[in-house]
Motif scaffolding. Sequence first.
Motif, PDB file in Angstrom:
ATOM      1  N   LEU A 246       7.876  -2.981 -28.269  1.00  0.00           N
ATOM      2  CA  LEU A 246       7.507  -4.029 -28.387  1.00  0.00           C
ATOM      3  C   LEU A 246       5.971  -4.290 -28.989  1.00  0.00           C
ATOM      4  O   LEU A 246       5.792  -5.493 -29.293  1.00  0.00           O
ATOM      5  CB  LEU A 246       7.875  -4.038 -26.544  1.00  0.00           C
ATOM      6  N   ALA A 247       5.225  -3.169 -28.560  1.00  0.00           N
ATOM      7  CA  ALA A 247       3.861  -3.131 -28.987  1.00  0.00           C
ATOM      8  C   ALA A 247       4.256  -2.901 -30.643  1.00  0.00           C
ATOM      9  O   ALA A 247       3.258  -3.439 -31.272  1.00  0.00           O
ATOM     10  CB  ALA A 247       3.206  -1.712 -28.546  1.00  0.00           C
ATOM     11  N   ARG A 248       4.883  -2.287 -31.613  1.00  0.00           N
ATOM     12  CA  ARG A 248       5.031  -2.402 -32.893  1.00  0.00           C
ATOM     13  C   ARG A 248       5.564  -4.107 -33.183  1.00  0.00           C
ATOM     14  O   ARG A 248       5.445  -4.692 -34.420  1.00  0.00           O
ATOM     15  CB  ARG A 248       5.322  -2.088 -33.410  1.00  0.00           C
ATOM     16  N   ARG A 249       5.863  -4.740 -31.702  1.00  0.00           N
ATOM     17  CA  ARG A 249       5.781  -6.764 -33.084  1.00  0.00           C
ATOM     18  C   ARG A 249       4.865  -7.723 -32.482  1.00  0.00           C
ATOM     19  O   ARG A 249       3.927  -6.932 -32.118  1.00  0.00           O
ATOM     20  CB  ARG A 249       6.953  -7.409 -31.728  1.00  0.00           C
ATOM     21  N   SER A 250       5.240  -8.380 -33.763  1.00  0.00           N
ATOM     22  CA  SER A 250       3.853  -9.644 -34.304  1.00  0.00           C
ATOM     23  C   SER A 250       4.211 -11.073 -32.687  1.00  0.00           C
ATOM     24  O   SER A 250       3.490 -10.970 -32.308  1.00  0.00           O
ATOM     25  CB  SER A 250       4.290 -10.304 -35.213  1.00  0.00           C
ATOM     26  N   ALA A 251       5.346 -10.640 -32.031  1.00  0.00           N
ATOM     27  CA  ALA A 251       5.827 -11.900 -30.907  1.00  0.00           C
ATOM     28  C   ALA A 251       6.657 -11.040 -30.224  1.00  0.00           C
ATOM     29  O   ALA A 251       7.953 -10.288 -30.324  1.00  0.00           O
ATOM     30  CB  ALA A 251       6.604 -12.601 -31.652  1.00  0.00           C
ATOM     31  N   VAL A 252       6.744 -11.389 -28.964  1.00  0.00           N
ATOM     32  CA  VAL A 252       7.644 -10.926 -27.937  1.00  0.00           C
ATOM     33  C   VAL A 252       7.721 -11.850 -27.469  1.00  0.00           C
ATOM     34  O   VAL A 252       6.593 -13.004 -26.332  1.00  0.00           O
ATOM     35  CB  VAL A 252       6.940  -9.583 -26.959  1.00  0.00           C
ATOM     36  N   PHE A 253       9.263 -12.448 -27.200  1.00  0.00           N
ATOM     37  CA  PHE A 253      10.129 -13.694 -26.104  1.00  0.00           C
ATOM     38  C   PHE A 253       9.987 -12.605 -24.798  1.00  0.00           C
ATOM     39  O   PHE A 253      11.579 -12.740 -24.702  1.00  0.00           O
ATOM     40  CB  PHE A 253      10.767 -14.187 -26.553  1.00  0.00           C
ATOM     41  N   MET A 254       9.821 -13.535 -23.640  1.00  0.00           N
ATOM     42  CA  MET A 254      10.524 -13.158 -22.680  1.00  0.00           C
ATOM     43  C   MET A 254      11.039 -14.069 -21.313  1.00  0.00           C
ATOM     44  O   MET A 254      10.087 -15.242 -21.799  1.00  0.00           O
ATOM     45  CB  MET A 254       9.425 -12.126 -21.863  1.00  0.00           C
ATOM     46  N   GLY A 255      11.365 -14.430 -21.361  1.00  0.00           N
ATOM     47  CA  GLY A 255      12.593 -15.631 -20.588  1.00  0.00           C
ATOM     48  C   GLY A 255      12.486 -14.360 -18.706  1.00  0.00           C
ATOM     49  O   GLY A 255      12.806 -13.556 -18.982  1.00  0.00           O
ATOM     50  N   GLU A 256      12.151 -15.783 -18.037  1.00  0.00           N
ATOM     51  CA  GLU A 256      12.410 -15.498 -16.304  1.00  0.00           C
ATOM     52  C   GLU A 256      12.787 -16.347 -16.043  1.00  0.00           C
ATOM     53  O   GLU A 256      13.184 -17.682 -16.258  1.00  0.00           O
ATOM     54  CB  GLU A 256      10.786 -15.350 -16.262  1.00  0.00           C
ATOM     55  N   THR A 257      13.712 -16.421 -14.371  1.00  0.00           N
ATOM     56  CA  THR A 257      13.896 -17.518 -13.622  1.00  0.00           C
ATOM     57  C   THR A 257      13.510 -17.411 -12.559  1.00  0.00           C
ATOM     58  O   THR A 257      11.846 -16.701 -12.572  1.00  0.00           O
ATOM     59  CB  THR A 257      14.911 -16.406 -12.959  1.00  0.00           C
ATOM     60  N   HIS A 258      12.185 -18.905 -12.754  1.00  0.00           N
ATOM     61  CA  HIS A 258      11.515 -19.697 -12.304  1.00  0.00           C
ATOM     62  C   HIS A 258      11.364 -19.098 -10.498  1.00  0.00           C
ATOM     63  O   HIS A 258      10.419 -19.136 -10.136  1.00  0.00           O
ATOM     64  CB  HIS A 258      11.450 -21.099 -12.689  1.00  0.00           C
ATOM     65  N   ASN A 259      12.654 -18.882 -10.153  1.00  0.00           N
ATOM     66  CA  ASN A 259      12.251 -18.957  -8.795  1.00  0.00           C
ATOM     67  C   ASN A 259      12.432 -16.893  -8.684  1.00  0.00           C
ATOM     68  O   ASN A 259      12.576 -17.195  -6.415  1.00  0.00           O
ATOM     69  CB  ASN A 259      12.996 -19.470  -8.060  1.00  0.00           C
ATOM     70  N   HIS A 260      12.098 -16.519  -9.268  1.00  0.00           N
ATOM     71  CA  HIS A 260      11.810 -14.996  -8.736  1.00  0.00           C
ATOM     72  C   HIS A 260      11.492 -14.754  -9.071  1.00  0.00           C
ATOM     73  O   HIS A 260      10.729 -14.096 -10.194  1.00  0.00           O
ATOM     74  CB  HIS A 260      13.128 -14.277  -9.537  1.00  0.00           C
ATOM     75  N   PRO A 261      10.010 -14.041  -8.035  1.00  0.00           N
ATOM     76  CA  PRO A 261       8.768 -13.784  -7.959  1.00  0.00           C
ATOM     77  C   PRO A 261       9.218 -12.542  -9.102  1.00  0.00           C
ATOM     78  O   PRO A 261       8.567 -11.400  -9.645  1.00  0.00           O
ATOM     79  CB  PRO A 261       8.534 -13.191  -6.810  1.00  0.00           C
ATOM     80  N   GLU A 262       9.880 -11.247  -8.796  1.00  0.00           N
ATOM     81  CA  GLU A 262      10.355 -10.067  -9.473  1.00  0.00           C
ATOM     82  C   GLU A 262      10.353 -10.485 -10.968  1.00  0.00           C
ATOM     83  O   GLU A 262       9.536  -9.335 -11.581  1.00  0.00           O
ATOM     84  CB  GLU A 262      11.818  -9.135  -8.845  1.00  0.00           C
ATOM     85  N   ASP A 263      11.323 -10.887 -11.828  1.00  0.00           N
ATOM     86  CA  ASP A 263      11.029 -11.779 -12.805  1.00  0.00           C
ATOM     87  C   ASP A 263       9.122 -11.636 -13.103  1.00  0.00           C
ATOM     88  O   ASP A 263       9.007 -11.663 -14.231  1.00  0.00           O
ATOM     89  CB  ASP A 263      11.949 -13.075 -13.127  1.00  0.00           C
ATOM     90  N   LYS A 264       8.589 -12.422 -12.809  1.00  0.00           N
ATOM     91  CA  LYS A 264       7.334 -13.081 -12.962  1.00  0.00           C
ATOM     92  C   LYS A 264       6.015 -11.784 -12.916  1.00  0.00           C
ATOM     93  O   LYS A 264       5.631 -11.100 -13.708  1.00  0.00           O
ATOM     94  CB  LYS A 264       6.637 -13.833 -12.103  1.00  0.00           C
ATOM     95  N   ALA A 265       6.713 -10.898 -11.605  1.00  0.00           N
ATOM     96  CA  ALA A 265       5.925  -9.605 -11.849  1.00  0.00           C
ATOM     97  C   ALA A 265       6.188  -8.584 -13.175  1.00  0.00           C
ATOM     98  O   ALA A 265       5.330  -8.104 -13.097  1.00  0.00           O
ATOM     99  CB  ALA A 265       6.691  -8.497 -10.571  1.00  0.00           C
ATOM    100  N   LEU A 266       7.696  -8.353 -13.248  1.00  0.00           N
ATOM    101  CA  LEU A 266       7.900  -7.666 -14.575  1.00  0.00           C
ATOM    102  C   LEU A 266       7.775  -8.196 -15.938  1.00  0.00           C
ATOM    103  O   LEU A 266       6.552  -6.982 -16.734  1.00  0.00           O
ATOM    104  CB  LEU A 266       9.201  -7.961 -14.786  1.00  0.00           C
ATOM    105  N   ALA A 267       7.285  -9.356 -16.524  1.00  0.00           N
ATOM    106  CA  ALA A 267       6.555 -10.240 -16.937  1.00  0.00           C
ATOM    107  C   ALA A 267       4.766  -9.643 -17.613  1.00  0.00           C
ATOM    108  O   ALA A 267       4.228  -9.324 -18.012  1.00  0.00           O
ATOM    109  CB  ALA A 267       6.833 -11.078 -17.575  1.00  0.00           C
TER     110      ALA A 267
END
Length: 82
Positions: A29-50
């Motif tokens: 990921l650090a070598r990429r110019s853009a990284v797109f991350m998806g998440e589920t809005h009502n899952h705090p674990e997704d937000k913590a990982l992002a």
Amino acid sequence: IQQRKEDAVFSFRGGKLLKTNSEGALRYLARRSAVFMGETHNHPEDKALALSILKALYRRRNGQVALGLEMVQKPFQPVSSA
């Protein structure tokens, strides 16, 4: 990224399923110019990982990162634009 007991990350590249760990994924990921991350809005674990990925990329790229958000409610726009 906080490593867990079973640290496995899977991705598709060139039509092949590859397995690595969180360190290998961050190197990629650090070598990429853009990284797109998806998440589920009502899952705090997704937000913590992002957030942990964003922090790790910030460290690896010496602060040279930008963050785009897919949705910011109008009342909070001035804060996010600052």
